[in-house]
Design an enzyme around this catalytic site. Structure first.
Site, PDB file in Angstrom:
ATOM      1  N   ASN A   7       0.866  -1.171   0.000  1.00 41.15           N
ATOM      2  CA  ASN A   7       0.000   0.000   0.000  1.00 41.15           C
ATOM      3  C   ASN A   7       0.907   1.227   0.000  1.00 41.15           C
ATOM      4  OD1 ASN A   7      -1.719   2.088   0.558  1.00 41.15           O
ATOM      5  ND2 ASN A   7      -2.681   1.133   2.345  1.00 41.15           N
ATOM      6  N   ARG A  91      -2.614  -2.061  -3.343  1.00 48.70           N
ATOM      7  CA  ARG A  91      -3.787  -1.223  -3.145  1.00 48.70           C
ATOM      8  C   ARG A  91      -3.651  -0.028  -4.083  1.00 48.70           C
ATOM      9  NH1 ARG A  91      -4.814   3.426   1.066  1.00 48.70           N
ATOM     10  NH2 ARG A  91      -7.007   3.747   0.654  1.00 48.70           N
ATOM     11  N   HIS A 180     -12.858   3.298   0.167  1.00 47.99           N
ATOM     12  CA  HIS A 180     -12.885   2.252   1.209  1.00 47.99           C
ATOM     13  C   HIS A 180     -13.571   0.979   0.701  1.00 47.99           C
ATOM     14  CE1 HIS A 180     -12.824   5.584   4.514  1.00 47.99           C
ATOM     15  NE2 HIS A 180     -11.595   5.120   4.323  1.00 47.99           N
ATOM     16  N   ARG A 241     -11.129  16.143   7.723  1.00 45.88           N
ATOM     17  CA  ARG A 241     -11.854  16.529   6.494  1.00 45.88           C
ATOM     18  C   ARG A 241     -13.255  17.020   6.836  1.00 45.88           C
ATOM     19  NH1 ARG A 241     -10.758  10.903   3.427  1.00 45.88           N
ATOM     20  NH2 ARG A 241      -8.912  10.540   4.691  1.00 45.88           N
ATOM     21  N   GLU A 384      -8.183  -5.032   5.095  1.00 41.61           N
ATOM     22  CA  GLU A 384      -8.047  -4.729   3.668  1.00 41.61           C
ATOM     23  C   GLU A 384      -6.894  -5.516   3.047  1.00 41.61           C
ATOM     24  OE1 GLU A 384      -8.367  -0.751   5.260  1.00 41.61           O
ATOM     25  OE2 GLU A 384      -9.160  -0.090   3.340  1.00 41.61           O
TER      26      GLU A 384
END
Ligand code: ADP
Length: 397
Positions: A7, A91, A180, A241, A384
């Site tokens: 990743n 990823r 996601h 965010r 993940e």
């Protein structure tokens, strides 16, 4: 059989080697501050404690070189030889509309990945750099790209088209993509196993609540809507965010603060959310502590987050005509009982009744609803990396 999962972020690289027989990582670690001062590799194996290596790492190629060296280092015994790696799973953040599932990487995929850079300028270039570095260093090994966006490609146009002139979708690819996806897919599959019901007949709402947070409505194993949009800035208020805003606020703030486009982007991504509201931290643990000590703005940040999550749960239940299970995952979803309790409060009309004793759990796969609750509430630690490894194995075997 062993799969290497990578990743690659802009200045970081997370990696795991997963033994597919046990589905457990035999080694994992993290390179931080790539191309910056103070680069560091934190390497761990199943049997040994973490090793911290501080050395100059100029780019992703050097980072991967260093990781591979540690993986075969005799003192760690993670791998005898790099040949033990059967395939590599990457990823990749943005697959645009080109990728609705994971793919084996070849020249045409590389070309398509480069075409997606415009949509994810911060994320896709390091993903591509990681792939190129592996091609150089392990040329014979198959590589697979697993996209954050792919799972949401099943959304229908009325979910993903914005109220903008349609040619902006055609010209600039502006639409909802959702992110996601690997996590939402993993937890929905685990939910079917835990519920002992076929995924094809389930209506699920998956709440991935971490630093970045998103919610997905999943019917029959397919994502039908999700809270993140064109970028991962949309939807819930997050750690730093803003989440969804009245779009007029953006130009208003730009005017008032004299922000240019980059400054505004930076502001919305890093200075807002729970950090901006609380003025304390983006970390929910710090915010919870401050709220307990009577800090009103910290409590307000928690209340906004809980309110946002509730809104999506209600909306998605309405969209699917009900919900068979609610899933909590990621840092906050897995580890914050008080947040789960606040979100599930007064949700009896959906058949959601939390068992407050069971809900004390952190980071375990468990149903935390009351025994006769019509809608189970599942805490499912996301994985993940395993999902990426499973897709990689399936495509390369
Ligand atoms: P990312 O989006 O970076 O992958 P994670 O899923 O790891 O984030 O979630 C990180 C967040 O999880 C932290 O910011 C923290 O707020 C939250 N978190 C972790 N543990 C706890 C806890 N015990 N209680 C409350 N929040 C927690």
């Amino acid at each position: 059989m062993k799969i290497l999962v990578l990743n690659c972020g802009s200045s970081s690289l997370k990696y795991q080697v997963i033994d597919m027989d046990t589905r457990n990582p035999i080694s994992k670690g993290l390179v931080e501050r790539i191309a910056l001062q103070g680069s560091v590799l934190t390497h761990g194996t199943a049997s040994r404690k973490k090793e911290v290596i501080k050395t100059e790492i100029k780019n992703h190629t050097q980072a991967i070189e260093l990781v591979l060296k540690q993986l075969v280092a005799p003192e760690y015994r993670a791998l005898k030889d790099l040949d033990e790696i059967y395939a590599i799973g990457h990823r990749v953040v943005h697959g645009g509309e080109k990728f609705a599932k994971s793919v084996i990487i070849d020249a045409s995929v590389m070309k398509a990945l480069k075409e997606c850079i415009d949509l994810a300028p911060l994320h896709n270039p390091p993903n591509i750099a990681g792939i190129v570095a592996c091609q150089k260093m392990m040329p014979g090994i198959s590589q697979v790209a697993v996209f954050d966006t792919a799972f949401h490609q099943t959304m229908r146009p009325f979910s993903y088209i914005y109220g903008l002139p349609y040619e902006y979708y055609e010209k600039y690819s502006i639409r909802k993509y959702g992110f996601h996806g690997t996590s939402h897919k993993y937890v929905s599959q685990r939910a079917a196993v835990l519920l002992k019901r076929p995924l094809a007949e389930l209506k699920l709402i998956s709440c991935h609540l971490g630093n970045g947070s998103s919610i997905a409505a999943i019917r029959g194993g397919r994502s039908i809507d999700t809270s993140m949009g064109f970028t991962p800035l949309d939807g819930l208020m997050m750690g730093t965010r803003s989440g969804a805003l009245d779009p007029a606020i953006v130009t208003y703030i730009m005017d008032k603060e004299k922000f240019n486009v980059d400054q505004m982007n930076d502001f919305l991504n890093y200075k807002c959310g729970a950090l901006g509201v609380s003025g304390i931290s983006s970390d929910f643990r710090d915010i919870e502590l401050a709220a307990e000590q009577g800090n009103n703005r910290a409590q307000l940040a928690l209340d906004i987050f809980e309110h946002d999550v509730k809104q999506y749960i209600g909306a998605y239940a309405a969209m699917m005509g009900g919900v068979d299970a609610l899933i909590f995952t990621a840092g906050v979803g897995e580890n914050a009982p008080s947040m789960r309790e606040a979100i599930c409060k007064d949700m009896g009309f959906l058949g959601i009744h939390l068992d407050l004793e069971k809900n004390k759990v952190r980071g375990e796969e468990v149903d935390v609803s009351e025994i006769n609750s019509r809608c189970p509430v599942l805490v499912i630690p996301t994985n993940e990396e395993l999902m990426i490894a499973l897709d990689t194995l399936e495509l390369t075997r």
